[in-house]
Design a protein around this motif. Structure first.
Motif, PDB file in Angstrom:
ATOM      1  N   VAL A   1       1.325  13.082  -9.987  1.00 42.17           N
ATOM      2  CA  VAL A   1       2.509  13.935 -10.081  1.00 42.17           C
ATOM      3  C   VAL A   1       3.284  13.709  -8.790  1.00 42.17           C
ATOM      4  N   GLY A   2       4.284  12.844  -8.833  1.00 38.84           N
ATOM      5  CA  GLY A   2       4.981  12.453  -7.610  1.00 38.84           C
ATOM      6  C   GLY A   2       4.022  11.692  -6.709  1.00 38.84           C
ATOM      7  N   ASP A   3       3.828  12.179  -5.478  1.00 38.08           N
ATOM      8  CA  ASP A   3       2.891  11.526  -4.560  1.00 38.08           C
ATOM      9  C   ASP A   3       1.557  12.266  -4.488  1.00 38.08           C
ATOM     10  N   ARG A   4       1.275  13.122  -5.490  1.00 39.12           N
ATOM     11  CA  ARG A   4       0.041  13.906  -5.525  1.00 39.12           C
ATOM     12  C   ARG A   4      -0.834  13.492  -6.698  1.00 39.12           C
ATOM     13  N   VAL A   5      -2.147  13.646  -6.522  1.00 42.14           N
ATOM     14  CA  VAL A   5      -3.107  13.456  -7.609  1.00 42.14           C
ATOM     15  C   VAL A   5      -3.750  14.818  -7.853  1.00 42.14           C
ATOM     16  N   VAL A   6      -3.594  15.331  -9.076  1.00 40.97           N
ATOM     17  CA  VAL A   6      -4.180  16.616  -9.443  1.00 40.97           C
ATOM     18  C   VAL A   6      -5.006  16.457 -10.705  1.00 40.97           C
TER      19      VAL A   6
ATOM     20  N   MET B   1       0.843  -1.174   0.000  1.00 41.11           N
ATOM     21  CA  MET B   1       0.000   0.000   0.000  1.00 41.11           C
ATOM     22  C   MET B   1       0.890   1.239   0.000  1.00 41.11           C
ATOM     23  N   THR B   2       0.500   2.224  -0.796  1.00 35.24           N
ATOM     24  CA  THR B   2       1.239   3.474  -0.914  1.00 35.24           C
ATOM     25  C   THR B   2       0.310   4.626  -0.583  1.00 35.24           C
ATOM     26  N   ASP B   3       0.807   5.601   0.154  1.00 34.47           N
ATOM     27  CA  ASP B   3       0.022   6.794   0.432  1.00 34.47           C
ATOM     28  C   ASP B   3       0.214   7.795  -0.689  1.00 34.47           C
ATOM     29  N   LEU B   4      -0.882   8.325  -1.186  1.00 30.75           N
ATOM     30  CA  LEU B   4      -0.875   9.423  -2.139  1.00 30.75           C
ATOM     31  C   LEU B   4      -1.700  10.543  -1.521  1.00 30.75           C
ATOM     32  N   TYR B   5      -1.603  11.731  -2.076  1.00 32.02           N
ATOM     33  CA  TYR B   5      -2.335  12.877  -1.556  1.00 32.02           C
ATOM     34  C   TYR B   5      -2.918  13.671  -2.711  1.00 32.02           C
ATOM     35  N   THR B   6      -4.032  14.359  -2.455  1.00 32.44           N
ATOM     36  CA  THR B   6      -4.590  15.248  -3.459  1.00 32.44           C
ATOM     37  C   THR B   6      -3.790  16.547  -3.445  1.00 32.44           C
ATOM     38  N   LYS B   7      -4.091  17.443  -4.346  1.00 36.14           N
ATOM     39  CA  LYS B   7      -3.395  18.726  -4.405  1.00 36.14           C
ATOM     40  C   LYS B   7      -3.481  19.468  -3.069  1.00 36.14           C
ATOM     41  N   SER B   8      -4.646  19.401  -2.405  1.00 37.81           N
ATOM     42  CA  SER B   8      -4.815  20.108  -1.140  1.00 37.81           C
ATOM     43  C   SER B   8      -4.275  19.331   0.062  1.00 37.81           C
ATOM     44  N   GLY B   9      -3.776  18.110  -0.158  1.00 34.16           N
ATOM     45  CA  GLY B   9      -3.157  17.343   0.918  1.00 34.16           C
ATOM     46  C   GLY B   9      -4.008  16.253   1.525  1.00 34.16           C
TER      47      GLY B   9
END
Length: 92
Positions: free
Chosen positions: A47-52, A1-9
Motif C-alpha cells: 500500500v504505497g511504500d508500506r507492507v501491511v 533498490m527501493t525502500d519499503l516499510y511495514t505498518k509500524s515503520g
C-alpha cells in the motif's frame, strides 16, 4: 533498490521483485502488489511504500521462491502508519 516499510515503520529493502529485511535476510517476493514468503504463503499487501497484512488477501498463494541474502543497510526505520491492516509477520 527501493525502500519499503511495514505498518509500524520497520525498514524493508526491495530489489526488483524480491524483499529483504533491514539486516539483508530474504523475506519473499512481490507478485501483483502482494508479498509472499519463501514458501509461497501470503505475508502482506503493498500500500504505497508500506507492507501491511490484510486477512482479506490471505488466501492467496504462489510457488515457493529462493534467493540469497542481500547486503544489510544502516538506514533508519520511520514512524508507523494508521493504514488499514496489521503488522506483517516478518522477522529481522
Amino acid at each position: 533498490m527501493t525502500d519499503l516499510y511495514t505498518k509500524s515503520g520497520r525498514l524493508l529493502q526491495r530489489v526488483d521483485n524480491h524483499l529483504f529485511s533491514r539486516a539483508g535476510r530474504y523475506l519473499g517476493r512481490v507478485v501483483n502488489q502482494k508479498v509472499f514468503d519463501p514458501d509461497g504463503r501470503y505475508c502482506g499487501t503493498l500500500v504505497g511504500d508500506r507492507v501491511v497484512y490484510r486477512t482479506i488477501d490471505s488466501a492467496a498463494i504462489v510457488a515457493a521462491s529462493l534467493e540469497v541474502a542481500h547486503t544489510a543497510t544502516a538506514r533508519a526505520n520511520i514512524k508507523g502508519s494508521p493504514i488499514w491492516g496489521i503488522e506483517p509477520p516478518f522477522g529481522d
